[in-house]
Design a protein around this motif. Sequence first.
Motif, PDB file in Angstrom:
ATOM      1  N   THR B  42     -75.270  13.579 -43.143  1.00 53.52           N
ATOM      2  CA  THR B  42     -74.664  13.123 -44.275  1.00 53.52           C
ATOM      3  C   THR B  42     -74.159  14.539 -45.052  1.00 53.52           C
ATOM      4  O   THR B  42     -73.238  14.676 -45.652  1.00 53.52           O
ATOM      5  N   GLN B  43     -75.224  15.617 -44.941  1.00 51.60           N
ATOM      6  CA  GLN B  43     -74.706  16.847 -45.784  1.00 51.60           C
ATOM      7  C   GLN B  43     -73.588  17.523 -44.793  1.00 51.60           C
ATOM      8  O   GLN B  43     -72.685  18.043 -45.561  1.00 51.60           O
ATOM      9  N   TYR B  44     -73.562  17.229 -43.670  1.00 50.31           N
ATOM     10  CA  TYR B  44     -72.584  17.726 -42.874  1.00 50.31           C
ATOM     11  C   TYR B  44     -71.105  17.081 -43.173  1.00 50.31           C
ATOM     12  O   TYR B  44     -70.132  17.878 -43.278  1.00 50.31           O
ATOM     13  N   ILE B  45     -71.157  15.861 -43.212  1.00 50.72           N
ATOM     14  CA  ILE B  45     -69.827  15.184 -43.743  1.00 50.72           C
ATOM     15  C   ILE B  45     -69.498  15.785 -45.035  1.00 50.72           C
ATOM     16  O   ILE B  45     -68.026  15.617 -45.521  1.00 50.72           O
ATOM     17  N   VAL B  46     -70.359  15.824 -45.962  1.00 50.11           N
ATOM     18  CA  VAL B  46     -69.958  16.241 -47.360  1.00 50.11           C
ATOM     19  C   VAL B  46     -69.114  17.667 -47.066  1.00 50.11           C
ATOM     20  O   VAL B  46     -68.184  18.006 -47.819  1.00 50.11           O
ATOM     21  N   LEU B  50     -65.123  19.260 -48.008  1.00 53.88           N
ATOM     22  CA  LEU B  50     -64.963  20.624 -48.635  1.00 53.88           C
ATOM     23  C   LEU B  50     -63.918  21.339 -48.020  1.00 53.88           C
ATOM     24  O   LEU B  50     -63.254  22.042 -48.317  1.00 53.88           O
ATOM     25  N   TRP B  51     -64.413  21.392 -46.718  1.00 52.98           N
ATOM     26  CA  TRP B  51     -63.612  22.392 -45.907  1.00 52.98           C
ATOM     27  C   TRP B  51     -62.308  21.663 -45.703  1.00 52.98           C
ATOM     28  O   TRP B  51     -61.286  22.493 -45.565  1.00 52.98           O
ATOM     29  N   GLU B  52     -61.869  20.424 -45.804  1.00 53.96           N
ATOM     30  CA  GLU B  52     -60.527  19.984 -45.851  1.00 53.96           C
ATOM     31  C   GLU B  52     -59.736  20.193 -46.999  1.00 53.96           C
ATOM     32  O   GLU B  52     -58.769  20.526 -47.179  1.00 53.96           O
ATOM     33  N   LYS B  53     -60.743  20.139 -48.324  1.00 45.93           N
ATOM     34  CA  LYS B  53     -60.138  20.191 -49.686  1.00 45.93           C
ATOM     35  C   LYS B  53     -61.352  20.763 -50.541  1.00 45.93           C
ATOM     36  O   LYS B  53     -61.992  20.080 -50.881  1.00 45.93           O
ATOM     37  N   ASP B  54     -61.301  22.027 -50.999  1.00 48.15           N
ATOM     38  CA  ASP B  54     -62.316  22.401 -51.876  1.00 48.15           C
ATOM     39  C   ASP B  54     -61.861  21.950 -53.189  1.00 48.15           C
ATOM     40  O   ASP B  54     -61.024  21.511 -53.578  1.00 48.15           O
ATOM     41  N   HIS B  55     -63.166  22.227 -54.081  1.00 50.18           N
ATOM     42  CA  HIS B  55     -63.114  21.977 -55.501  1.00 50.18           C
ATOM     43  C   HIS B  55     -62.926  20.413 -55.687  1.00 50.18           C
ATOM     44  O   HIS B  55     -61.705  20.156 -56.272  1.00 50.18           O
ATOM     45  N   VAL B  56     -63.660  19.627 -55.365  1.00 51.20           N
ATOM     46  CA  VAL B  56     -63.489  18.312 -55.737  1.00 51.20           C
ATOM     47  C   VAL B  56     -64.483  17.758 -56.557  1.00 51.20           C
ATOM     48  O   VAL B  56     -65.532  18.279 -56.520  1.00 51.20           O
ATOM     49  N   SER B  57     -64.348  16.577 -57.139  1.00 53.85           N
ATOM     50  CA  SER B  57     -65.611  15.871 -57.835  1.00 53.85           C
ATOM     51  C   SER B  57     -66.459  15.188 -57.093  1.00 53.85           C
ATOM     52  O   SER B  57     -66.150  14.748 -55.987  1.00 53.85           O
ATOM     53  N   SER B  63     -65.758   8.642 -52.769  1.00 56.82           N
ATOM     54  CA  SER B  63     -64.792   7.755 -52.458  1.00 56.82           C
ATOM     55  C   SER B  63     -64.375   8.065 -51.019  1.00 56.82           C
ATOM     56  O   SER B  63     -63.978   7.187 -50.255  1.00 56.82           O
ATOM     57  N   HIS B  64     -64.334   9.361 -50.595  1.00 58.35           N
ATOM     58  CA  HIS B  64     -63.912   9.429 -49.254  1.00 58.35           C
ATOM     59  C   HIS B  64     -65.097   9.251 -48.269  1.00 58.35           C
ATOM     60  O   HIS B  64     -64.802   8.674 -47.234  1.00 58.35           O
TER      61      HIS B  64
END
Lengths: 148, 148
Positions: B42-46, B50-57, B63-64
């Motif tokens: 689960t930590q990995y998919i989080v 972020l690797w795909e799009k940084d700075h997200v809520s 929701s992803h």
Amino acid sequence: MNNYGDEILKLSNQICFPLYATGKEIVRRYQPYLEKYDLTYTQYIVLMVLWEKDHVSVKEIGSHLYLDSGTLTPLLNKLIKKGYIRKEKAPRDERELIISLTKEGEELKKEIIEVPPKIAKKVKLNQEEAKMLYTLLYKVLDGFKEDE
Amino acid sequence: MNNYGDEILKLSNQICFPLYATGKEIVRRYQPYLEKYDLTYTQYIVLMVLWEKDHVSVKEIGSHLYLDSGTLTPLLNKLIKKGYIRKEKAPRDERELIISLTKEGEELKKEIIEVPPKIAKKVKLNQEEAKMLYTLLYKVLDGFKEDE
DNA sequence: AATAATTAAATTGCATGCAATCTAATTTTA
DNA sequence: TAAAATTAGATTGCATGCAATTTAATTATT
């Protein structure tokens, strides 16, 4: 480069997440329907094993459901407390625990058949798609089994 | 007697069970490879999000990944403690928390690309099958989304 | 037969996962 | 604009899920 191997690799990688997510959603979608019977999804599938074949060991339940004793031991105790199952040592091999349905556990089966169709309706696949998905999932599961 | 109800409740006739089981197995198979990086699946998919799009809520991560704050809040705190991410209040809306990668979190991406191929090798599907599975899983996931 | 190896289940410890509730910030509405 | 409704995250409580270890019973070996 982007050759054939790369493509498979990328796809297989992409497949892991929806597998994880869908599995999780299944459990979540079942919960409200099972609440009425004071059951969780995992408790429900344990009972499904017993409805199909009563008097089985913890080990056997675990191998059907891909669960180990660390999960099953406390879960079975909860089902005992709810009055749905009972456990006793196997006379032949005292290491084994034989799990059996109580009368209440058996009766539950008749009521709970109303649940799967409700979930089925939410899984928006036609018969052919469902069959395909089923086949592919077991291909993955069986493939995993191979290399352990 | 073996009537219609019996058939419905057989594990082997359910699409839900292999979905649940395969999802679980995915997580389990990933674990040994992620251990090296002190990460859970689960930590990995989080981090993947972020690797795909940084700075997200937190909301957007959730929701992803189909996860809520009850799961994410403590998990994100663990990733902060490990030094991979950082959080700060959104200036525009102070209810929002913006999650960002640290330098360590970014660097991790380069090393961790070795992991997915190892799992991919264990998923014994050819390209066509993988593509089909992918499509069907998202059909199920999207179908679920519809009725909520 | 005595010892070693194996096996089934229980136990421990840690990490989800989610419903329900709470708090604080923002929007909507009357 | 003041009150009501909504929203993002945090918190709580409970139920998995699994690796690792332990215990007790059985089987294999010497």
